[in-house]
Design an enzyme around this catalytic site. Structure first.
Site, PDB file in Angstrom:
ATOM      1  N   LYS A 178      55.719  70.919  67.878  1.00 14.78           N
ATOM      2  CA  LYS A 178      54.783  69.962  68.494  1.00 14.78           C
ATOM      3  C   LYS A 178      55.452  68.612  68.719  1.00 14.78           C
ATOM      4  CE  LYS A 178      51.818  67.621  65.705  1.00 14.78           C
ATOM      5  NZ  LYS A 178      51.916  66.154  65.864  1.00 14.78           N
ATOM      6  N   ASN A 179      56.097  68.093  67.687  1.00 13.58           N
ATOM      7  CA  ASN A 179      56.622  66.722  67.784  1.00 13.58           C
ATOM      8  C   ASN A 179      57.886  66.611  68.627  1.00 13.58           C
ATOM      9  OD1 ASN A 179      54.464  65.895  66.332  1.00 13.58           O
ATOM     10  ND2 ASN A 179      55.566  65.529  64.412  1.00 13.58           N
TER      11      ASN A 179
ATOM     12  N   ARG B 205      45.445  71.002  65.963  1.00 13.43           N
ATOM     13  CA  ARG B 205      46.267  70.061  66.715  1.00 13.43           C
ATOM     14  C   ARG B 205      47.741  70.421  66.600  1.00 13.43           C
ATOM     15  NH1 ARG B 205      46.185  64.790  64.451  1.00 13.43           N
ATOM     16  NH2 ARG B 205      47.985  64.802  65.796  1.00 13.43           N
TER      17      ARG B 205
ATOM     18  N   CYS C  53      43.953  55.367  62.299  1.00 14.71           N
ATOM     19  CA  CYS C  53      44.424  56.720  62.028  1.00 14.71           C
ATOM     20  C   CYS C  53      44.180  57.033  60.558  1.00 14.71           C
ATOM     21  CB  CYS C  53      45.906  56.796  62.351  1.00 14.71           C
ATOM     22  SG  CYS C  53      46.658  58.343  61.887  1.00 14.71           S
TER      23      CYS C  53
ATOM     24  N   ARG D  35      49.488  52.564  61.308  1.00 11.48           N
ATOM     25  CA  ARG D  35      50.346  53.036  62.388  1.00 11.48           C
ATOM     26  C   ARG D  35      50.352  52.117  63.611  1.00 11.48           C
ATOM     27  NH1 ARG D  35      49.662  59.416  63.032  1.00 11.48           N
ATOM     28  NH2 ARG D  35      51.816  59.290  63.725  1.00 11.48           N
TER      29      ARG D  35
ATOM     30  N   ASP E 203      55.761  64.718  56.610  1.00  9.59           N
ATOM     31  CA  ASP E 203      54.905  65.798  57.124  1.00  9.59           C
ATOM     32  C   ASP E 203      54.924  67.039  56.226  1.00  9.59           C
ATOM     33  OD1 ASP E 203      54.237  64.173  59.222  1.00  9.59           O
ATOM     34  OD2 ASP E 203      55.574  65.121  60.671  1.00  9.59           O
TER      35      ASP E 203
HETATM   36  N1  EPU Z   1      55.606  51.618  62.386  1.00  6.56           N
HETATM   37  C1  EPU Z   1      55.375  50.277  62.557  1.00  6.56           C
HETATM   38  N2  EPU Z   1      55.424  49.779  63.835  1.00  6.56           N
HETATM   39  C2  EPU Z   1      55.708  50.552  64.915  1.00  6.56           C
HETATM   40  C3  EPU Z   1      55.943  51.923  64.729  1.00  6.56           C
HETATM   41  C4  EPU Z   1      55.897  52.439  63.446  1.00  6.56           C
HETATM   42  O1  EPU Z   1      55.122  49.535  61.613  1.00  6.56           O
HETATM   43  O2  EPU Z   1      55.735  50.033  66.040  1.00  6.56           O
HETATM   44  C5  EPU Z   1      55.590  52.186  61.028  1.00  6.56           C
HETATM   45  C6  EPU Z   1      54.493  53.237  60.808  1.00  6.56           C
HETATM   46  O3  EPU Z   1      53.253  52.643  60.525  1.00  6.56           O
HETATM   47  C7  EPU Z   1      55.069  54.030  59.666  1.00  6.56           C
HETATM   48  C8  EPU Z   1      56.585  54.013  59.955  1.00  6.56           C
HETATM   49  O4  EPU Z   1      56.796  52.908  60.833  1.00  6.56           O
HETATM   50  O5  EPU Z   1      54.820  53.364  58.458  1.00  6.56           O
HETATM   51  C9  EPU Z   1      57.150  55.258  60.598  1.00  6.56           C
HETATM   52  O6  EPU Z   1      56.279  55.682  61.639  1.00  6.56           O
HETATM   53  P1  EPU Z   1      56.810  56.400  62.939  1.00  6.56           P
HETATM   54  O7  EPU Z   1      56.695  55.452  64.086  1.00  6.56           O
HETATM   55  O8  EPU Z   1      58.150  56.990  62.698  1.00  6.56           O
HETATM   56  O9  EPU Z   1      55.731  57.542  63.123  1.00  6.56           O
HETATM   57  P2  EPU Z   1      55.220  58.116  64.500  1.00  6.56           P
HETATM   58  O10 EPU Z   1      56.322  58.068  65.476  1.00  6.56           O
HETATM   59  O11 EPU Z   1      53.919  57.509  64.847  1.00  6.56           O
HETATM   60  C10 EPU Z   1      55.980  60.591  64.071  1.00  6.56           C
HETATM   61  C11 EPU Z   1      55.324  61.928  64.030  1.00  6.56           C
HETATM   62  C12 EPU Z   1      54.442  62.035  62.786  1.00  6.56           C
HETATM   63  C13 EPU Z   1      55.341  61.838  61.568  1.00  6.56           C
HETATM   64  C14 EPU Z   1      56.069  60.496  61.657  1.00  6.56           C
HETATM   65  C15 EPU Z   1      57.060  60.266  60.545  1.00  6.56           C
HETATM   66  C16 EPU Z   1      55.151  62.507  66.364  1.00  6.56           C
HETATM   67  C17 EPU Z   1      54.280  62.726  67.538  1.00  6.56           C
HETATM   68  N3  EPU Z   1      54.536  62.122  65.246  1.00  6.56           N
HETATM   69  O12 EPU Z   1      54.930  59.635  64.105  1.00  6.56           O
HETATM   70  O13 EPU Z   1      53.908  63.345  62.773  1.00  6.56           O
HETATM   71  O14 EPU Z   1      54.568  61.873  60.400  1.00  6.56           O
HETATM   72  O15 EPU Z   1      56.790  60.418  62.912  1.00  6.56           O
HETATM   73  O16 EPU Z   1      57.997  61.267  60.504  1.00  6.56           O
HETATM   74  O17 EPU Z   1      56.353  62.706  66.422  1.00  6.56           O
HETATM   75  C18 EPU Z   1      52.361  65.018  62.202  1.00  6.56           C
HETATM   76  O18 EPU Z   1      52.969  65.791  62.951  1.00  6.56           O
HETATM   77  O19 EPU Z   1      51.467  65.416  61.398  1.00  6.56           O
HETATM   78  C19 EPU Z   1      52.677  63.592  62.233  1.00  6.56           C
HETATM   79  C20 EPU Z   1      51.844  62.667  61.756  1.00  6.56           C
END
Ligand code: EPU
Length: 417
Positions: free
Chosen positions: A22-23, A397, A116, A121, A304
């Site tokens: 998915k990701n 999802r 969320c 996030r 995850d």
């Molecule tokens: N963060 C910030 N500011 C930003 C972006 C992120 O503070 O602009 C923080 C987040 O709040 C978090 C950390 O940085 O504390 C890391 O978050 P990240 O941005 O890496 O997460 P994401 O890109 O929103 C993806 C996956 C998630 C997975 C996380 C961490 C996708 C679509 N989603 O989310 O997947 O948990 O990386 O590995 O790729 C899941 O599949 O169940 C899922 C939640």
């Protein structure tokens, strides 16, 4: 709303085939916005989140055709640069269209993702990165608006590695004028898969999979065929389920190189893990050893997989400390596991102490997010009696046909409509 009913106590046995990730699929599908033509995807998992991004692309004017894990997106007909609230609120990863839209059309309006279940996030690093590339960003009435004539390459430093942030900026920088350097970039396999696809389309990217990614902008990208990589979290989920039920499961079509942390931790619990090419065989152990876990950005232990390992630790011998360092509210499943007889206490919000018990008891429980729902399914498989999990739309999802796959492994599991 559908529920999942599980009668616990069966050891899992047999073979299971892993679906596309998915990701990885979500950013790859979003990258088709960058192409003024067709992009074809194979091994696309049949999931709610994939339907959501497809609907979003169609709303932007793209033409999508899909059948049997195949998706074709034609981005030449895109005639709208606004991703609406009703589509974005269903899936936070919709933010992935922001970078590609502003890169190709110089203008994008994307609803700000709301709250969320697992944490705040924010998307501030996505936005400051786009600003560094010359976009003018404003937030009004719940929408992010990014305007740029042509994006200009620049240095971008992430305060912490962000997966979708790195993906958004990498996509945006492919069509910028000049060179961009992403520092402290995320290193997940999904980032490498996206970079490989963009390179196939004609982008010039170096260093994906390391903390420094260099992107030399090109004028345009072209049509390609892309195969989605196997889902490392689905793989890990079946591995933990096999271990928790003291079963013997052969997991096929996976990528062992992507899950080094999961393999090491599972071996440390006493399970046997045998790797041959793209297969992993997990043989459980009647006495599960307790281990400590701290979630970290890749190649650290994935957040995850934290919930699924917590379920395994509920029936381990001894105490386990689980430290969630990525998201601030990712222990909601612990309260449901307590209802099933687990012994868990949480301190400072993100550290859980799990004291192993002999058995879990079946109960009615509620899924709060995607990975929490997987942890409750594993709990249901090992609990005594009949567990009913509600709100399984969270699970739909991100896990393709999960109850069918568990059922083929001998689990007593069914969906109640
Ligand atoms: N963060 C910030 N500011 C930003 C972006 C992120 O503070 O602009 C923080 C987040 O709040 C978090 C950390 O940085 O504390 C890391 O978050 P990240 O941005 O890496 O997460 P994401 O890109 O929103 C993806 C996956 C998630 C997975 C996380 C961490 C996708 C679509 N989603 O989310 O997947 O948990 O990386 O590995 O790729 C899941 O599949 O169940 C899922 C939640």
């Amino acid at each position: 709303m559908d529920k999942i009913k599980i009668i616990g106590g069966q050891k899992l046995h047999g073979e299971v085939k892993i679906s596309g990730a998915k990701n990885a699929a979500l950013p790859l599908i979003a990258s088709s916005i960058l192409v003024n033509g067709k992009t074809c995807f194979t091994n696309v998992p049949d999931l709610m989140d994939i339907s959501s991004i497809k609907l979003l692309l169609e709303d932007l004017g793209a033409t999508c055709e899909s059948s049997d894990n195949y998706l074709e997106v034609n981005g030449s007909s895109i005639n709208k640069i606004e991703a609406e609230y009703d589509l974005v609120r269903k899936m936070r990863a919709s933010i992935l269209v922001l970078g590609p839209l502003v890169a190709r059309f110089g203008h994008a309006k994307v609803s700000l993702p709301g709250g969320c279940a697992i944490g705040a996030r924010p998307v501030n690093m996505h936005l400051s990165g786009l600003e560094a590339l010359g976009a003018n960003i404003s937030i009004e009435h719940g929408y992010i608006e990014a305007k740029a004539g042509k994006l200009i390459g620049n240095e971008i430093y992430f305060d912490m590695p962000t997966v979708t942030g790195t993906e958004n900026l990498m996509m945006a920088a492919t069509l910028a004028k000049g060179t961009s350097v992403l520092r402290n970039a995320a290193r997940e396999p999904e980032i490498v898969a996206l970079a490989d696809a963009l390179i196939k389309m004609g982008a010039k990217i170096h260093g994906a999979g390391t903390a420094i990614i260099t992107i030399e902008g090109v004028k345009e990208l072209s049509s390609v065929d892309i195969e989605i990589i196997p889902d490392r979290i689905e793989t890990g989920t079946f591995m933990v389920a096999a271990a928790a039920t003291n079963g013997d499961v052969l997991i096929k079509g996976c990528e062992p190189d992507h899950i080094g942390g999961i393999i090491s931790k599972l071996k440390a619990t006493g399970s046997r893990v045998e790797i041959v090419a793209d297969t992993i065989r997990v043989k459980g152990n009647s006495s599960i050893k307790s281990i400590d876990i701290k979630t970290l950005p890749y190649p650290g232990f994935p957040t995850d997989m934290q919930a699924q390992f917590m379920t395994l630790m509920t029936i381990a011998k001894g105490n386990s400390v689980i430290h969630e360092s990525i998201f601030e509210n990712r222990f909601v499943h612990a309260n449901e596991l307590l209802r099933m007889g687990a012994d868990i206490s949480i301190s400072s919000g993100n550290i859980a102490m799990v004291r192993g018990v002999k058995k879990l008891q079946a109960a009615q429980v509620m899924a709060s997010d995607l990975r929490a729902s997987a942890s409750l399914v594993i709990a249901g498989l090992i609990a005594e009696g009949t567990t009913v999990i509600s709100r399984v739309y969270h699970m739909d999802r991100g896990y393709e046909g999960i109850e069918k796959k568990f059922s083929l492994l001998g689990a007593n599991i069914e969906r109640i409509k």
